[in-house]
Design a protein around this motif. Structure first.
Motif, mmCIF file in Angstrom:
data_model
loop_
_atom_site.group_PDB
_atom_site.id
_atom_site.type_symbol
_atom_site.label_atom_id
_atom_site.label_comp_id
_atom_site.label_asym_id
_atom_site.label_seq_id
_atom_site.Cartn_x
_atom_site.Cartn_y
_atom_site.Cartn_z
ATOM 1 N N GLY A 123 64.969 -1.860 -23.631
ATOM 2 C CA GLY A 123 65.394 -3.245 -23.472
ATOM 3 C C GLY A 123 66.275 -3.472 -22.260
ATOM 4 N N ASN A 124 66.651 -2.412 -21.577
ATOM 5 C CA ASN A 124 67.488 -2.513 -20.386
ATOM 6 C C ASN A 124 66.582 -2.445 -19.155
ATOM 7 N N SER A 125 66.380 -3.578 -18.501
ATOM 8 C CA SER A 125 65.423 -3.628 -17.389
ATOM 9 C C SER A 125 65.845 -2.731 -16.231
ATOM 10 N N ASN A 126 67.148 -2.591 -16.018
ATOM 11 C CA ASN A 126 67.624 -1.742 -14.930
ATOM 12 C C ASN A 126 67.293 -0.275 -15.201
ATOM 13 N N GLN A 127 67.506 0.155 -16.442
ATOM 14 C CA GLN A 127 67.187 1.532 -16.804
ATOM 15 C C GLN A 127 65.682 1.775 -16.774
ATOM 16 N N MET A 128 64.903 0.795 -17.142
ATOM 17 C CA MET A 128 63.446 0.955 -17.094
ATOM 18 C C MET A 128 62.954 1.064 -15.650
ATOM 19 N N ARG A 129 63.613 0.344 -14.729
ATOM 20 C CA ARG A 129 63.259 0.495 -13.315
ATOM 21 C C ARG A 129 63.607 1.895 -12.820
ATOM 22 N N ALA A 130 64.730 2.433 -13.311
ATOM 23 C CA ALA A 130 65.116 3.799 -12.946
ATOM 24 C C ALA A 130 64.088 4.802 -13.457
ATOM 25 N N ILE A 131 63.595 4.582 -14.674
ATOM 26 C CA ILE A 131 62.577 5.459 -15.242
ATOM 27 C C ILE A 131 61.268 5.344 -14.454
ATOM 28 N N ALA A 132 60.915 4.123 -14.068
ATOM 29 C CA ALA A 132 59.713 3.933 -13.255
ATOM 30 C C ALA A 132 59.835 4.662 -11.919
ATOM 31 N N LEU A 133 61.040 4.654 -11.346
ATOM 32 C CA LEU A 133 61.283 5.386 -10.102
ATOM 33 C C LEU A 133 61.046 6.876 -10.306
ATOM 34 N N SER A 134 61.526 7.411 -11.420
ATOM 35 C CA SER A 134 61.303 8.820 -11.739
ATOM 36 C C SER A 134 59.818 9.144 -11.836
ATOM 37 N N VAL A 135 59.061 8.260 -12.471
ATOM 38 C CA VAL A 135 57.617 8.472 -12.644
ATOM 39 C C VAL A 135 56.912 8.522 -11.288
ATOM 40 N N MET A 136 57.216 7.562 -10.429
ATOM 41 C CA MET A 136 56.568 7.515 -9.110
ATOM 42 C C MET A 136 56.917 8.751 -8.278
ATOM 43 N N MET A 137 58.172 9.204 -8.382
ATOM 44 C CA MET A 137 58.585 10.401 -7.649
ATOM 45 C C MET A 137 57.832 11.634 -8.141
ATOM 46 N N MET A 138 57.634 11.737 -9.447
ATOM 47 C CA MET A 138 56.912 12.880 -10.003
ATOM 48 C C MET A 138 55.444 12.870 -9.559
ATOM 49 N N PHE A 139 54.834 11.695 -9.549
ATOM 50 C CA PHE A 139 53.441 11.614 -9.104
ATOM 51 C C PHE A 139 53.323 11.954 -7.623
ATOM 52 N N GLY A 140 54.332 11.589 -6.845
ATOM 53 C CA GLY A 140 54.311 11.890 -5.428
ATOM 54 C C GLY A 140 54.462 13.363 -5.113
ATOM 55 N N GLN A 141 54.997 14.137 -6.058
ATOM 56 C CA GLN A 141 55.256 15.551 -5.816
ATOM 57 C C GLN A 141 54.334 16.477 -6.593
#
Length: 395
Positions: free
Chosen positions: A206-224
């Protein structure tokens, strides 16, 4: 040496063992594929099984991490991790190793979240980038010392040896946890009534800021992790490296990043985490594009490219970890970081699995379609830059 530094060096030691345990399987890929006679797809499953299991355990851990003393939880997790690593060492075939990696991932999955939670609880934001740089230097040390030494010993004996050594080091690190990490309970006093699992899920999602942080983690993992698991098999099959020469990649890359990691932490504190992250993420796509298109290439040139890959990969992670950690307040930091670690591990496993499905093997033993994987990795990496700008640090 003051208590804060002893704590950080202990966390760095724990991180070193955890990273080597995860990383060592990937450069052992050519040997494992030869010994067990497995395909790129089966090797991708071997890598992703650890991360999928780690993601599941991290998700489960979100329901209890904030309920207990950080030290007590870390001790239990690391005891399980040590036993599971011994199980990897004793594995006689592919299927038992696959099972052992699942168990190892289950216990190892909580380690990263616990390390970040402890740093977030003990170190103030003004010094958190520097502390993160010191602890993340364990990645560099794992690259320059742990992985090359493991590969060297594996080439002299067999692939079991690195896991026996890691088991012994895990026992030593348990003693360091007991001696140098204090009981960390301040977060227990900030919420009198602890939420139920469903409430934990709702609080994080429910915390949009934390969900954006999680999305950032996902994109970084896919990039590596579409690239990293197949870096060693590709260099042996397509670029002309021997299995022994793979150690040069990790020695060269680690030798540079062991110095650049703390430096990046200081830059993050001085010039801003977002600015430093953006620069290193943009630079990171250059070696990705080159690595995935190499044919037979002289060793020195390959080492320049792979070293740039290691330095920029580590450089983007240090400020990103500090940004992501700062999106949660102390009373729910463990829950959030456990969720983030879970999603991160699942994303890494999925990236490895997808790459394994895309990459083929020619009749001559060369890997095919690695360039397509490179294009996808660059796409996901570049998505991280605008996404990071929307993540706000609150603590």
């Amino acid at each position: 040496m003051n208590k804060e530094k002893l704590l950080l060096w202990t966390l760095a030691a724990i991180n070193f063992i955890h990273i080597v345990d995860f990383m060592i399987l990937m450069p052992l890929g050519p040997q494992l594929m030869r010994v067990f006679e497995i395909s790129p797809r089966e090797f991708g499953l071997l890598v992703s099984s650890y991360t999928f299991s780690a993601g599941a355990s991290s998700f489960f851990g979100a329901f209890f991490l904030d309920r207990f003393d950080r030290k007590r939880i870390l001790l239990w997790v690391y005891i399980g991790f040590s036993i599971a690593t011994l199980g990897c060492a004793l594995s006689p075939n592919y299927h038992i190793l696959l099972f052992a990696r699942v168990i190892s991932g289950f216990f190892g999955g909580l380690t990263s979240a616990l390390i970040l939670a402890i740093i977030g609880d003990v170190i103030p934001d003004s010094r958190r980038g520097r502390a993160m740089g010191l602890v993340m230097a364990a990645f560099s040390l794992a690259s320059v010392l742990g992985v090359p030494l493991g590969l060297f010993l594996a080439s002299l004996s067999d692939w079991h040896t690195p896991f026996y050594i890691l088991t012994g080091l895990s026992v030593v690190s348990l003693g360091m946890i007991i001696k140098f990490i204090p009981n960390i309970t301040d977060h227990l006093n900030k919420e009198i009534e602890k939420p139920r699992p469903v409430e934990v899920v709702k609080r994080v999602t429910g915390n949009s800021n934390q969900m954006r942080a999680i999305a950032l983690s996902v994109m970084m993992m896919f990039g590596q992790f579409m690239i990293i698991p197949f870096l060693s098999p590709y260099n042996v099959a397509n670029v002309g490296f021997t299995e022994m020469q793979l150690t040069y990649i990790y020695i060269a890359g680690g030798a540079f990043t062991i110095f650049t990691s703390p430096w990046v932490g200081r830059l993050s504190d001085k010039y801003g985490k977002l600015k430093v992250f953006t620069i290193f993420m943009a630079l990171n796509v250059i070696p990705i594009g080159i690595i995935t298109h190499l044919g037979i290439t002289p060793v020195p040139l390959v080492l320049i490219i792979t070293t740039m890959f290691f330095v920029t990969s580590n450089g983007r992670y240090v400020p990103a970890a500090a940004i992501i950690t700062g999106t949660a307040r102390p009373e729910n930091r463990g829950s959030f970081l456990s969720f983030n670690s879970a999603i991160q591990q699942l994303a890494a496993g999925l990236a490895s699995l997808i790459a394994g499905l895309i990459i083929g093997e020619s009749a001559t033993g060369q890997l095919t379609n690695f360039n397509l994987v490179g294009y996808l990795a660059i796409f996901f990496s570049l998505l991280c830059i605008p996404l990071a700008r929307r993540v706000k640090v609150v603590s």
